[in-house]
Motif scaffolding. Structure first.
Motif, PDB file in Angstrom:
ATOM      1  N   LEU A   9       0.973  -1.299  -0.006  1.00  0.00           N
ATOM      2  CA  LEU A   9       0.061   0.126  -0.108  1.00  0.00           C
ATOM      3  C   LEU A   9       0.915   1.307   0.055  1.00  0.00           C
ATOM      4  N   LEU A  10       2.036   1.313   0.730  1.00  0.00           N
ATOM      5  CA  LEU A  10       2.618   2.518   0.850  1.00  0.00           C
ATOM      6  C   LEU A  10       3.632   2.664  -0.377  1.00  0.00           C
ATOM      7  N   THR A  11       3.797   1.718  -1.062  1.00  0.00           N
ATOM      8  CA  THR A  11       4.484   1.931  -2.461  1.00  0.00           C
ATOM      9  C   THR A  11       3.631   2.373  -3.379  1.00  0.00           C
ATOM     10  N   GLN A  26      -1.339  -7.514  -7.273  1.00  0.00           N
ATOM     11  CA  GLN A  26       0.168  -7.752  -6.850  1.00  0.00           C
ATOM     12  C   GLN A  26       0.420  -8.571  -5.618  1.00  0.00           C
ATOM     13  N   LEU A  27      -0.442  -8.712  -4.611  1.00  0.00           N
ATOM     14  CA  LEU A  27      -0.141  -9.016  -3.361  1.00  0.00           C
ATOM     15  C   LEU A  27       0.296 -10.493  -3.078  1.00  0.00           C
ATOM     16  N   ALA A  78      13.588  -5.517  -5.823  1.00  0.00           N
ATOM     17  CA  ALA A  78      12.530  -6.167  -6.625  1.00  0.00           C
ATOM     18  C   ALA A  78      11.034  -5.996  -6.496  1.00  0.00           C
ATOM     19  N   SER A  79      10.895  -5.481  -5.020  1.00  0.00           N
ATOM     20  CA  SER A  79       9.400  -5.359  -4.464  1.00  0.00           C
ATOM     21  C   SER A  79       8.746  -4.127  -5.160  1.00  0.00           C
ATOM     22  N   LEU A 120       5.094  -1.526  -9.061  1.00  0.00           N
ATOM     23  CA  LEU A 120       5.194  -0.447  -9.996  1.00  0.00           C
ATOM     24  C   LEU A 120       4.962  -0.683 -11.403  1.00  0.00           C
ATOM     25  N   GLU A 121       5.726  -1.778 -11.704  1.00  0.00           N
ATOM     26  CA  GLU A 121       5.818  -2.487 -13.100  1.00  0.00           C
ATOM     27  C   GLU A 121       4.878  -3.314 -13.415  1.00  0.00           C
ATOM     28  N   LYS A 122       4.247  -3.864 -12.319  1.00  0.00           N
ATOM     29  CA  LYS A 122       3.264  -4.887 -12.533  1.00  0.00           C
ATOM     30  C   LYS A 122       4.042  -6.400 -13.220  1.00  0.00           C
TER      31      LYS A 122
END
Length: 435
Positions: free
Chosen positions: A209-211, A235-236, A298-299, A304-306
């Motif tokens: 969420l914070l990303t 993405q979770l 990587a996270s 962000l890039e899915k």
């Protein structure tokens, strides 16, 4: 060159009182030293109304080695700048416009919490704090919700399921049998693993969420908790797999490094086996640390890039390549700051919980059975919630901003971010101020 107000190129303005040739006028003939009867007539292109001869003086004759005097400076290049918005005073170097009174590249655009250019270490840390300060409702709301849910689950698990009173007694009993010690160690490992898993799930949810919130804050755009959840939810599962994969990789590397020493010790050579185990642990730990930092971005790449897990690992390795020490230093500094912040809050609450529950400091240090009372768990849990609420945004924000910074340095992401923010007129990124 085309003449425009406020810009005068060299040679386009007269420097000796003559009209420029570009306007079609012919230069006047030089005055002769002879009498006025032989004065030349003005060219036909000139206006019949000319200034009286007394206002014009013949140039002084030059000697054979004397250089002609320099022409007076033209407007815009010599003396003080002309006032007004059309001259240099209100153009490039003046107080009212241009580049701030000095030559150099224009400042980088800053639509959000960071300037869109390569960042220094302080700017990355400041960006994480600025995100929490500017969008505190969303950031602290997410962190508080995740921390409360996680801590409630941990408290209930410890009190109702993993009551380790008997385990503590067995571990502290010098006369305990090997089976009792093995059972106690198994229960302790199960308890620690369950707590770690719950904490890990909470950390994954907060990071996801914070990303999203931090990436929007870079563009100066706010996002609600509902919007962040909607964006992060697909993405979770992949983020969970990635988060579990990285420590498993580190454990596998350490296991491989210690395996030769274990085999030698099992064969009967205990001293050589112990030495080889210590050497293997040291070498494998260095390799595991290198791997963890190599894949530390990587996270955000996954979120962000899915991307898939494999692709996000590849993206992180590409971004970190050649900057391993820089990424390691910034991540270490962020973790240290988060640890200090958490310790300042958690340790006083732990001592307060011990006092309110009737335990002494010695009992807490020895893991007494009464430390699992409701009073102790609730009071210490409040401290853990406050600490997590403040540290989640720091660690997640630094990782996201470090990922964005590496992409700016390697892929000119600042140009895409500038367009996404709707800012026009900014060129390529400028060098970083430091770091």
């Amino acid at each position: 060159m085309k003449d425009t107000p406020g810009w005068a190129s060299p040679g386009s303005a007269p420097s000796d009182g003559q009209q420029p040739e570009s306007f079609g006028a012919q230069p006047p003939e030089q005055p002769s030293e002879q009498s006025g009867a032989h004065q030349p007539q003005p060219p036909t292109q000139w206006s019949p109304e000319q200034p009286p001869p007394g206002q014009w003086s013949a140039p002084a004759p030059q000697g054979p080695g004397q250089a002609p005097p320099p022409p007076p400076p033209g407007p815009g290049w010599g003396g003080p700048p002309p006032p007004g918005p059309g001259g240099w005073g209100g153009g490039w170097g003046g107080p009212g416009g241009g580049w701030g009174g000095h030559w150099g590249p224009p400042p980088a655009a800053k639509p959000g919490v960071i300037p869109l250019r390569p960042l220094g270490v302080g700017e990355i840390l400041d960006g994480a704090v600025s995100t929490m300060r500017t969008y505190w409702r969303t950031v602290l709301g997410i962190s508080l919700t995740v921390a409360v849910v996680t801590e409630v689950a941990v408290v209930l698990l410890r009190r109702l399921v993993l009551d380790n009173s008997a385990t503590t007694v067995s571990l502290n009993d010098p006369n305990a049998s090997a089976s009792e010690l093995g059972h106690a160690l198994g229960v302790t490992m199960l308890s620690s693993g369950a707590v770690f898993l719950i904490t890990l799930l909470g950390s994954i949810a907060a990071t996801a969420l914070l990303t999203t919130v931090t990436s929007r804050a870079v563009l100066g755009k706010s996002v609600t908790t509902t919007e962040a959840w909607r964006d992060a939810r697909p993405q979770l599962a992949r983020l969970l797999g990635l988060t579990l994969l990285l420590p498993l990789m580190a454990l596998a590397i350490i296991a491989v490094g210690t395996l030769p020493g274990i085999l030698i010790a099992a064969a009967g050579t205990t001293a050589a086996g112990d030495s080889l185990i210590a050497l293997g642990v040291l070498g494998a730990s260095v390799v595991a640390l290198w791997i963890m930092i190599r894949f530390s971005l990587a996270s955000p790449a996954l979120m962000l890039e899915k991307q898939s897990i494999r692709k996000s690992l590849s993206r992180s390795a590409k971004l970190v390549r050649g900057s391993w020490w820089r990424v390691f230093g910034i991540q270490l500094l962020a973790q240290f700051i988060a640890f200090i912040m958490a310790s300042i809050i958690v340790i006083p609450f732990a001592f307060l919980a011990g006092v309110l529950s009737g335990d002494s400091i010695g009992d807490l240090a020895n893991g007494g059975a009464s430390s699992l009372g409701w009073t102790f768990l609730i009071v210490s849990g409040i401290g853990s919630v406050i600490g997590s609420m403040l540290t989640f945004p720091i660690t997640a924000g630094v990782t996201v901003l470090l990922y964005i910074d590496q992409r700016i340095r390697r892929e000119a992401l600042d140009l895409d971010l500038t367009r996404a923010a709707g800012i026009q007129g900014h060129g390529p990124h400028a060098p970083a101020a430091g770091g």
